[in-house]
Scaffold this motif. Structure first.
Motif, PDB file in Angstrom:
ATOM      1  N   LEU A   1       0.744  -1.099   0.007  1.00  0.00           N
ATOM      2  CA  LEU A   1       0.070  -0.073  -0.017  1.00  0.00           C
ATOM      3  C   LEU A   1       0.858   1.231  -0.096  1.00  0.00           C
ATOM      4  N   HIS A   2       0.335   2.453  -0.562  1.00  0.00           N
ATOM      5  CA  HIS A   2       1.020   3.758  -0.531  1.00  0.00           C
ATOM      6  C   HIS A   2       0.360   4.504   0.317  1.00  0.00           C
ATOM      7  N   LEU A   3       0.912   4.827   1.477  1.00  0.00           N
ATOM      8  CA  LEU A   3       0.473   5.853   2.466  1.00  0.00           C
ATOM      9  C   LEU A   3       0.655   7.154   1.989  1.00  0.00           C
ATOM     10  N   THR A   4      -0.543   7.891   1.368  1.00  0.00           N
ATOM     11  CA  THR A   4      -0.086   9.282   1.125  1.00  0.00           C
ATOM     12  C   THR A   4       0.028  10.356   2.291  1.00  0.00           C
ATOM     13  N   GLY A   5      -0.333   9.501   3.584  1.00  0.00           N
ATOM     14  CA  GLY A   5      -0.307  10.522   4.800  1.00  0.00           C
ATOM     15  C   GLY A   5      -0.633   9.785   5.861  1.00  0.00           C
ATOM     16  N   LEU A   6      -0.123  10.094   7.115  1.00  0.00           N
ATOM     17  CA  LEU A   6      -0.550   9.723   8.584  1.00  0.00           C
ATOM     18  C   LEU A   6      -1.148  10.786   9.230  1.00  0.00           C
ATOM     19  N   CYS A   7      -2.602  10.621   9.421  1.00  0.00           N
ATOM     20  CA  CYS A   7      -3.292  11.899  10.233  1.00  0.00           C
ATOM     21  C   CYS A   7      -3.309  11.145  11.674  1.00  0.00           C
TER      22      CYS A   7
END
Length: 280
Positions: free
Chosen positions: A58-64
């Motif tokens: 998976l590609h994580l475009t960000g962590l919130c």
């Protein structure tokens, strides 16, 4: 049309699914880019979440999210900094493109927004060495001014970029259309962000008229008044090519629908309402 340019912020389906089920749902629809929230990761455990992310490529475009730096006491500011360092560690373990920062509003019982902004700058300055060491970019997300008191005292892209210039390498911006679409200086500031190589994330949804709740009544793309193709053209003209990350809080609509129905709608609207070559 390919969904390669689409990411799903898992807040969009947080009421339907936990982390593992949300990943399964996205994969069913051919979506391999996501942005989870820390509480979703905590519920399943960082080790298991990391296994799922890496096993499925998976590609994580960000962590919130990190942030919330301002506080009334030095002890509380130190605790916030410690939590942000943990957030950086989590982002590093998950391989996220960035840690998204909602910087925080006024300190408790304060009316001093100038002091709050200074606390944000000081907190970021203290966090940056650890973030740089972990190779985790920090993405300041300016929030709509209605959140200045309680969620984010950084309210325009220009303010966020001013902080980026002061802080230097390792910090950029998350451009969320819900928060910045109204800004008369938006085009110039997106161009400025591009020159600074500061565009780390691009979040999409829509602004409904009327809006029934300022926090939890975001619209699906195409249902509101934001000119999404125009903003995407600005981002691309500035040299930014982050995936378009759908982030919808919708207590009275989309959170009540089956998760698969929500994801189908996200794909349809991404294809038909969000492309830079779409009619404005």
């Amino acid at each position: 049309m390919s969904v390669d340019g689409l990411s799903i912020n898992l807040a969009t389906v947080r009421e339907q699914w936990g982390f593992a089920a949300a990943v399964d749902g996205c994969l069913r629809h051919g979506i391999t880019a996501i942005a989870p929230w820390r509480e979703q990761i905590a519920k399943i455990g960082l080790a298991e979440a990391s296994r799922i992310v890496h096993q499925n490529n998976l590609h994580l475009t960000g962590l919130c999210r990190g942030g919330f730096f301002p506080a009334a006491t030095a002890e509380k500011r130190s605790a916030a900094l410690d939590d942000n360092r943990r957030a950086v560690d989590e982002a590093a373990e998950l391989g996220a493109d960035c840690l998204v920062l909602v910087v925080g509003g006024l300190a408790e019982n304060s009316r001093d927004i100038v002091a709050a902004r200074q606390m944000v700058a000081d907190g970021l300055d203290a966090l940056l060495p650890h973030a740089r060491a972990c190779n985790v970019p920090l993405a300041i997300e300016p929030l709509h001014p209605m959140y200045a008191a309680d969620r984010a005292c950084v309210n325009t892209l220009g303010q966020a970029l001013d902080m980026c210039e002061l802080l230097g390498e390792g910090v950029g911006v998350a451009i969320d259309v819900y928060h910045v679409w109204w800004d008369p200086d938006l085009a110039a500031q997106i161009a400025r962000a591009g020159k600074m190589n500061a565009i780390l994330a691009h979040h999409i949804c829509d602004w409904l008229v009327p809006t029934r709740d300022m926090l939890t009544d975001r619209g699906m793309m195409g249902d509101g008044v934001i000119d999404l193709p125009a903003i995407r053209r600005m981002v691309e003209a500035a040299g930014g090519t982050p995936k378009q990350e759908v982030e919808i809080f919708s207590a009275q609509n989309w959170w009540l629908k089956p998760g698969d129905e929500v994801l189908k709608a996200c794909i349809d609207r991404y294809e038909n309402c969000c492309q830079s070559d779409s009619p404005a």
